[in-house]
Structure formats: C-alpha cells, structure tokens
Scaffold this active site. Structure first.
Site, PDB file in Angstrom:
ATOM      1  N   CYS A 109       0.774  -1.139   0.014  1.00  0.00           N
ATOM      2  CA  CYS A 109       0.238   0.088   0.130  1.00  0.00           C
ATOM      3  C   CYS A 109       0.890   1.316   0.163  1.00  0.00           C
ATOM      4  O   CYS A 109       1.592   1.589   0.977  1.00  0.00           O
ATOM      5  CB  CYS A 109      -0.948   0.072   1.177  1.00  0.00           C
ATOM      6  SG  CYS A 109      -1.790   1.500   1.386  1.00  0.00           S
ATOM      7  N   ASN A 143     -13.351   9.602  -2.499  1.00  0.00           N
ATOM      8  CA  ASN A 143     -14.143   8.484  -3.350  1.00  0.00           C
ATOM      9  C   ASN A 143     -14.148   6.899  -2.768  1.00  0.00           C
ATOM     10  O   ASN A 143     -13.188   6.633  -2.280  1.00  0.00           O
ATOM     11  CB  ASN A 143     -13.207   8.534  -4.665  1.00  0.00           C
ATOM     12  CG  ASN A 143     -13.230   9.706  -5.559  1.00  0.00           C
ATOM     13  OD1 ASN A 143     -14.180  10.606  -5.457  1.00  0.00           O
ATOM     14  ND2 ASN A 143     -12.004  10.301  -5.761  1.00  0.00           N
ATOM     15  N   GLY A 173     -14.370   5.897  -8.721  1.00  0.00           N
ATOM     16  CA  GLY A 173     -12.990   6.133  -9.060  1.00  0.00           C
ATOM     17  C   GLY A 173     -11.793   5.879  -8.150  1.00  0.00           C
ATOM     18  O   GLY A 173     -11.032   6.543  -8.194  1.00  0.00           O
ATOM     19  N   HIS A 190      -6.802   2.972   0.202  1.00  0.00           N
ATOM     20  CA  HIS A 190      -6.376   3.217   1.699  1.00  0.00           C
ATOM     21  C   HIS A 190      -6.924   4.577   1.815  1.00  0.00           C
ATOM     22  O   HIS A 190      -6.937   5.497   0.903  1.00  0.00           O
ATOM     23  CB  HIS A 190      -4.687   3.511   1.938  1.00  0.00           C
ATOM     24  CG  HIS A 190      -4.281   3.901   3.102  1.00  0.00           C
ATOM     25  ND1 HIS A 190      -3.238   3.356   3.947  1.00  0.00           N
ATOM     26  CD2 HIS A 190      -4.646   5.060   4.021  1.00  0.00           C
ATOM     27  CE1 HIS A 190      -3.003   4.100   4.854  1.00  0.00           C
ATOM     28  NE2 HIS A 190      -4.038   5.230   5.047  1.00  0.00           N
ATOM     29  N   HIS A 208      -8.358   7.919   1.965  1.00  0.00           N
ATOM     30  CA  HIS A 208      -7.975   9.194   1.720  1.00  0.00           C
ATOM     31  C   HIS A 208      -9.017  10.507   1.483  1.00  0.00           C
ATOM     32  O   HIS A 208     -10.196   9.859   0.803  1.00  0.00           O
ATOM     33  CB  HIS A 208      -7.053   9.325   0.854  1.00  0.00           C
ATOM     34  CG  HIS A 208      -7.202   8.660  -0.433  1.00  0.00           C
ATOM     35  ND1 HIS A 208      -7.474   7.115  -0.763  1.00  0.00           N
ATOM     36  CD2 HIS A 208      -7.670   9.330  -1.682  1.00  0.00           C
ATOM     37  CE1 HIS A 208      -7.892   7.258  -2.055  1.00  0.00           C
ATOM     38  NE2 HIS A 208      -7.971   8.340  -2.584  1.00  0.00           N
ATOM     39  N   HIS A 267      -9.514  14.085  -0.193  1.00  0.00           N
ATOM     40  CA  HIS A 267      -8.951  15.121  -1.011  1.00  0.00           C
ATOM     41  C   HIS A 267      -9.434  16.519  -0.526  1.00  0.00           C
ATOM     42  O   HIS A 267     -10.782  16.677  -0.353  1.00  0.00           O
ATOM     43  CB  HIS A 267      -9.414  15.073  -2.460  1.00  0.00           C
ATOM     44  CG  HIS A 267      -9.208  13.618  -3.309  1.00  0.00           C
ATOM     45  ND1 HIS A 267      -8.292  13.573  -4.107  1.00  0.00           N
ATOM     46  CD2 HIS A 267      -9.428  12.491  -3.149  1.00  0.00           C
ATOM     47  CE1 HIS A 267      -8.242  12.427  -4.557  1.00  0.00           C
ATOM     48  NE2 HIS A 267      -9.044  11.711  -3.906  1.00  0.00           N
TER      49      HIS A 267
HETATM   50  P1  AMP Z   1      -8.499   8.500  -5.527  1.00  0.00           P
HETATM   51  O1  AMP Z   1      -8.907   8.295  -7.120  1.00  0.00           O
HETATM   52  O2  AMP Z   1      -9.470   9.092  -4.900  1.00  0.00           O
HETATM   53  O3  AMP Z   1      -8.302   6.938  -5.087  1.00  0.00           O
HETATM   54  O4  AMP Z   1      -7.384   9.372  -5.485  1.00  0.00           O
HETATM   55  C1  AMP Z   1      -5.889   8.820  -5.543  1.00  0.00           C
HETATM   56  C2  AMP Z   1      -5.162  10.158  -5.543  1.00  0.00           C
HETATM   57  O5  AMP Z   1      -3.891   9.635  -5.123  1.00  0.00           O
HETATM   58  C3  AMP Z   1      -4.959  10.632  -6.927  1.00  0.00           C
HETATM   59  O6  AMP Z   1      -5.475  11.927  -6.770  1.00  0.00           O
HETATM   60  C4  AMP Z   1      -3.473  10.511  -7.235  1.00  0.00           C
HETATM   61  O7  AMP Z   1      -2.986  11.593  -7.864  1.00  0.00           O
HETATM   62  C5  AMP Z   1      -2.966  10.463  -5.832  1.00  0.00           C
HETATM   63  N1  AMP Z   1      -1.568   9.772  -5.530  1.00  0.00           N
HETATM   64  C6  AMP Z   1      -1.282   8.658  -6.074  1.00  0.00           C
HETATM   65  N2  AMP Z   1       0.040   8.391  -5.524  1.00  0.00           N
HETATM   66  C7  AMP Z   1       0.442   9.231  -4.906  1.00  0.00           C
HETATM   67  C8  AMP Z   1       1.625   9.733  -4.438  1.00  0.00           C
HETATM   68  N3  AMP Z   1       2.669   8.805  -4.312  1.00  0.00           N
HETATM   69  N4  AMP Z   1       1.821  10.807  -3.712  1.00  0.00           N
HETATM   70  C9  AMP Z   1       0.804  11.957  -3.698  1.00  0.00           C
HETATM   71  N5  AMP Z   1      -0.332  11.421  -4.304  1.00  0.00           N
HETATM   72  C10 AMP Z   1      -0.761  10.401  -4.969  1.00  0.00           C
HETATM   73 ZN    ZN Z   2      -2.603   1.661   3.453  1.00  0.00          ZN
END
Ligand code: AMP
Ligand code: ZN
Length: 114
Positions: free
Chosen positions: A4, A87, A93, A98, A100, A102
């Site tokens: 992850c 999301n 999407g 994990h 998160h 935004h």
């Molecule tokens: P989601 O589509 O809601 O799962 O959002 C995942 C987000 O994680 C996207 O906006 C990606 O640009 C961001 N993301 C993926 N890998 C990284 C990373 N290593 N550092 C910062 N953001 C990331």
């Molecule tokens: Zn995790």
C-alpha cells in the site's frame, strides 16, 4: 497491504510533500493536483476505504475533518470555500485502497461534480 503506497508514505518510506503529520494522520500534496491546492489527508492506520470502515475508525475521520478546517485556514481558503472529497469504490473512481480525503481549494468548483 505491504504494497500500500499510502501506508509507505505514512511510515516515511515513500517520499511525499507532507504538510501535516501527527500520531494518527498525515496530509501531503497530491502528485496530480486538480486545484491550486490539492492535499490528501489519510489515517496512518490502514483502512481500505469508507466502505470498509468500522465504528472504531469513526474518530479518526472526525479528526481528518477537523484538520481539513485548519489546513483551509492555513492555505487561506477557509472563507472563500473549499471541498473535502472521499471516493469510495470503482464507480467513484477510488484508485488507492487506503482511505484518503481530497482537500481541494483555490478555485471555484462545479456541483454536481459529474
Ligand atoms: P482516488 O482516485 O480518490 O483514489 O485518489 C487517489 C489520488 O492519489 C489521486 O489524486 C492521485 O493523484 C494521488 N496519488 C497517487 N499516488 C500518489 C503519491 N505517491 N503521492 C501523492 N499523491 C498520490
Ligand atoms: Zn495502506
């Protein structure tokens, strides 16, 4: 779970532009920003997503909401407006499994998001 990427960021093993860290949560800049300020706020503990939350996870989500307000103040968009989005699952999407949130600010956002 070992793979992850957000757990790796939370453990400090993967580089990220961290803007806040405490014992329970980490906030860092999204690598593909969708707004002038685009921060991801995560619990350090692995929770796969909103759909996988247990009642024990609710407190950390409250903490994330509170942190979003503090970051909105720090990045100067608490009064003009900002968006906090999570999301969940394929239709929304969700790309990283994990939990998160935004935090987006610094421009106007449309509603509905589409
Ligand atoms: P989601 O589509 O809601 O799962 O959002 C995942 C987000 O994680 C996207 O906006 C990606 O640009 C961001 N993301 C993926 N890998 C990284 C990373 N290593 N550092 C910062 N953001 C990331
Ligand atoms: Zn995790």
């Amino acid at each position: 779970m070992e793979e992850c990427i957000f757990c790796a960021i939370a453990r400090g093993e993967m580089k990220a532009a961290i803007v806040h860290e405490d014992e329970e949560v980490v906030a860092f800049k999204d690598i593909e920003p969708q707004a002038p300020v685009h921060i991801l706020i995560i619990p350090k503990r692995h929770i796969a997503g909103l759909a996988e939350m247990t009642p024990e996870d609710e407190a950390v989500v409250g903490r994330i909401a509170g942190l979003s307000r503090k970051l909105a103040e720090r990045f100067s968009f608490s009064q003009c407006g900002f968006r906090l989005v999570a999301n969940s699952g394929p239709d929304a999407g969700q790309a990283v499994a994990h939990l998160h949130f935004h935090l987006l600010g610094g421009r106007k956002f449309r509603w509905p998001p589409g």
